[in-house]
Design an enzyme around this catalytic site. Structure first.
Site, PDB file in Angstrom:
ATOM      1  N   CYS A  31      33.119 -13.718  -4.734  1.00 26.25           N
ATOM      2  CA  CYS A  31      32.109 -14.750  -4.524  1.00 26.25           C
ATOM      3  C   CYS A  31      30.769 -14.287  -5.099  1.00 26.25           C
ATOM      4  CB  CYS A  31      31.948 -15.053  -3.034  1.00 26.25           C
ATOM      5  SG  CYS A  31      30.572 -16.174  -2.684  1.00 26.25           S
ATOM      6  N   THR A  83      31.261 -28.611 -23.685  1.00 25.38           N
ATOM      7  CA  THR A  83      30.417 -29.793 -23.483  1.00 25.38           C
ATOM      8  C   THR A  83      30.771 -30.885 -24.485  1.00 25.38           C
ATOM      9  OG1 THR A  83      28.614 -28.407 -22.652  1.00 25.38           O
ATOM     10  CG2 THR A  83      28.049 -30.629 -23.354  1.00 25.38           C
ATOM     11  N   CYS A  85      26.340 -21.051  -0.619  1.00 29.65           N
ATOM     12  CA  CYS A  85      27.315 -21.469  -1.636  1.00 29.65           C
ATOM     13  C   CYS A  85      26.644 -22.157  -2.825  1.00 29.65           C
ATOM     14  CB  CYS A  85      28.335 -22.403  -1.008  1.00 29.65           C
ATOM     15  SG  CYS A  85      29.570 -23.042  -2.161  1.00 29.65           S
ATOM     16  N   CYS A 144      30.533 -22.915  -6.988  1.00 27.89           N
ATOM     17  CA  CYS A 144      31.240 -22.462  -8.193  1.00 27.89           C
ATOM     18  C   CYS A 144      32.741 -22.658  -8.089  1.00 27.89           C
ATOM     19  CB  CYS A 144      30.902 -20.999  -8.487  1.00 27.89           C
ATOM     20  SG  CYS A 144      31.686 -19.808  -7.367  1.00 27.89           S
ATOM     21  N   ARG A 149      29.202 -20.420 -12.011  1.00 25.72           N
ATOM     22  CA  ARG A 149      30.169 -21.511 -11.915  1.00 25.72           C
ATOM     23  C   ARG A 149      31.504 -21.044 -12.485  1.00 25.72           C
ATOM     24  NH1 ARG A 149      30.131 -25.853 -16.734  1.00 25.72           N
ATOM     25  NH2 ARG A 149      32.301 -25.823 -16.045  1.00 25.72           N
ATOM     26  N   CYS A 151      36.157 -19.162  -4.974  1.00 28.74           N
ATOM     27  CA  CYS A 151      36.936 -18.784  -3.793  1.00 28.74           C
ATOM     28  C   CYS A 151      38.208 -19.605  -3.681  1.00 28.74           C
ATOM     29  CB  CYS A 151      36.082 -18.925  -2.536  1.00 28.74           C
ATOM     30  SG  CYS A 151      35.396 -20.584  -2.281  1.00 28.74           S
ATOM     31  N   SER A 167      25.477 -23.924 -17.633  1.00 23.45           N
ATOM     32  CA  SER A 167      26.298 -23.546 -18.783  1.00 23.45           C
ATOM     33  C   SER A 167      25.498 -22.570 -19.622  1.00 23.45           C
ATOM     34  CB  SER A 167      26.671 -24.774 -19.609  1.00 23.45           C
ATOM     35  OG  SER A 167      27.532 -24.427 -20.680  1.00 23.45           O
TER      36      SER A 167
END
Length: 620
Positions: free
Chosen positions: A564, A403, A589, A592, A367, A595, A118
């Protein structure tokens, strides 16, 4: 992980079996087109059992498929801010009322916090409620915001925008944090209270009672070869049953997607809309370091019709660290757009590059983010379970903060669940308890009020003037009227449906990275510590292996190779004859989910890989 003695004998055996196939994280394996010749063009791209059932595969005949099971009062999927806050609050209540309560948290990352990424500028309200003495407990909040800067960027210049009191971007009283460190600290507090934490175990399947209510989850099987066949070390996952199961997987969770369909949870809300956030950590020249400064910008390099923005946070962690990131709304229309390359280009703006010059990049990650807000919140409860945190989506988009709302949702869930699961006699209509009170409590909380007040800001950007029209709307209807306008704007539908055909769009020419301020994709992914067991079925599954070339490449020029942020998707020449094929480099990968969200054919389905795989973020 807590001592295995906390498990039943069967569960102990299962955990021991699962750990016979460890995942190494020491040497990230980044797959590129160099390796593509090892794959036959005739082989399947997708070999996962969710697409090719084992019952129809002769290689699985005679394989032992029994799973061991264990029971808890509450099982929580996801060891992030929401899941851990729920677990902590449950044990706090159990201790206050002197009740025995078994709470288990399963987390796919190898360590708590290792998949957390984050910004992050934290509003500490929920933390204050959970731990009023968080300072004495040593929570890693070291950097109170001391300076707010907001700008509109042109290519070479910066237009400063005053942050008036009451605007969403005002951060007085907030903290600049490395969220992975905070999540790790929350895990420590949970363990002290008696919560059972199981990192490295990915929840792969929702289990149901005969009456259709949720029974719990099953962790994923291990020891499956890349071609989908069982290895000699194959072991089934284990089942965890509970009176109530909380799903806090984060944005676009694998199991939550199943639950939306199973219980029709999105019947009365708008489709969720998303963004992708990319982040780097830098060690900069100490002379340029201004601890406590929070910088935000909109504008260049994005055009006015592409939603997005940036942040630069100067952290006070004992060394001159800055966290910087770039967010792009996934409702963009040009298939040639690359969020990663827009991020790299943005760093060359004079206002940003002047901070980074002479510094060193030390971490990278990405992300997806929920951006649908109030309009896109689904039904949150169903028999046997409920949704918390970023899984349903409680992010306050104009604040770029989620959050605090995620933590509060977990705490409210715990407070609604506790009297149900500890009741000596409960008249439940289903085997899995349906906790309706959670949704009612949430609607009475400050979370609901906060999200309602900003509900129109994100969709207001869908106008002829784009960014600038949205900013005018925010100034009038939020700053003056505090979101009390008697209407609610709508989003534009699924992000996957917003791409235009490539022939209608102009290709984007991106500058080459200079290796000092901007970088290439693979060297960036290497800084994420990402690694997966190579000999397992790709967890980026395709419902139809033929769709990528026939539709995505033919109509949209293969946008997955650009959206991506980790180089997972490549279109490469077939080994014999003419044409192209899609290659999936699943080892790259970073989890996130972009895709799965942006694929214009909705042909990609992200599922969990073996537990412990993925990025290895350190305080991201």
């Amino acid at each position: 992980m807590l001592p295995a003695s906390r498990f039943s004998c069967k569960a102990h055996r299962c955990i021991r079996a699962l750990t016979t196939v460890p995942t190494e994280h020491a040497a990230p394996q980044l797959y590129t087109s160099i390796q593509r010749r090892t794959c036959s063009s005739a082989s399947r791209i997708t070999t996962h059992y969710t697409i090719h059932p084992r019952e129809k595969d002769s290689r699985w005949e005679g394989v032992e498929m029994e799973r061991f099971g264990d029971e808890a009062d509450v099982v929580i999927v996801g060891g992030g801010p929401a899941g851990l806050s729920a677990a902590i609050r449950l044990k706090q209540l159990a201790n206050e009322h002197e009740k025995e309560l078994r709470v288990c948290v399963v987390e796919k990352a190898p360590q708590i916090g290792a998949h957390t990424l984050s910004g992050a500028c934290l509003e500490p309200s929920a933390l204050f409620e959970l731990f009023p003495d968080w300072k004495e407990r040593g929570a890693p909040l070291h950097t109170p915001v001391t300076e707010d800067i907001f700008s509109i960027f042109t290519e070479k210049h910066r237009i400063p925008i005053p942050i008036l009191p009451g605007l969403p971007m005002q951060n007085h009283g907030n903290y600049l944090v490395r969220l992975g460190n905070l999540v790790r600290w929350l895990g420590e507090q949970a363990e002290e209270l008696g919560v059972e934490l199981y990192p490295g175990y990915a929840a792969a399947e929702v289990l149901f009672h005969e009456d259709g209510s949720v029974k719990g989850i099953a962790t994923n099987d291990v020891g499956i070869a890349k071609d989908g066949s069982p290895k000699d070390v194959f072991e089934r996952g284990m089942e965890l049953h509970a009176k109530v199961t909380l799903f806090g997987e984060g944005c676009h969770g694998h199991l939550a997607k199943q639950l939306y369909k199973q219980f029709n949870l999105r019947e009365n809300c708008e489709p969720q809309t998303y963004a992708i956030g990319l982040k780097e950590l830098w060690m900069i020249d100490e002379k340029k370091w201004k601890p406590g400064r929070a910088e935000h910008s909109v504008g260049w390099p994005l055009n006015r019709h592409t939603y997005g923005g940036s942040f630069v946070y100067h952290l006070n962690e004992g060394e001159p660290l800055v966290a910087l990131g770039f967010v792009v709304g996934l409702d963009y229309s040009n298939p040639y757009l690359s969020p990663f390359r827009e991020f790299q280009r943005w760093k060359h703006h004079p206002f940003v590059s002047s901070t980074l010059e002479g510094g060193q990049r030390i971490a990278y990650g990405a992300r997806a983010l929920n951006e649908g807000g109030f309009q896109s919140i689904p039904k949150l409860t169903f028999p046997g379970g409920l949704l918390i945190g970023c899984s349903p989506g409680f992010m306050n988009v104009p604040k770029i903060k989620g959050t605090h709302t995620a933590m509060k949702s977990g705490m409210l869930a715990a407070e609604a669940i506790f009297p149900k699961v500890t009741a000596e006699s409960l008249d439940s209509e289903t085997a899995g308890i349906h906790v309706h009170e959670y949704a009612e409590n949430l609607k009475s909380s400050w979370v609901w009020k906060e999200l309602y007040s900003v509900r129109n800001i994100r969709p207001s950007f869908h106008n002829y003037f784009g960014l600038y029209g949205g900013m005018v709307y925010t100034g009038i209807f939020y700053w003056i009227f505090r979101g009390k306008e008697p209407w609610t704007l709508k989003h534009c539908g699924l992000d996957a449906h917003q791409l235009k055909p490539a022939k209608e769009c102009t290709p984007i020419e991106y500058p080459k990275p200079d290796g000092k301020i901007s970088f290439d994709l693979l060297s960036s992914v290497a800084l994420s510590g990402t690694n997966h067991e190579g000999d397992q079925p790709p967890h980026l599954t395709l419902k139809d292996d033929g769709v990528p070339v026939a539709r995505n490449l033919a109509i949209y020029d293969g946008p997955e190779q650009r959206f991506c942020p980790a180089g997972v998707y490549e279109y490469v020449p077939v080994e014999t004859g003419d044409g192209m094929r899609l290659q999936i480099n699943a080892q790259n990968c970073v989890h996130c989910k972009t895709c799965d969200i942006k694929d214009p054919s909705q042909n990609i389905n992200w599922v969990v890989p073996e537990g412990g795989g993925g990025p290895a973020y350190n305080g991201m």
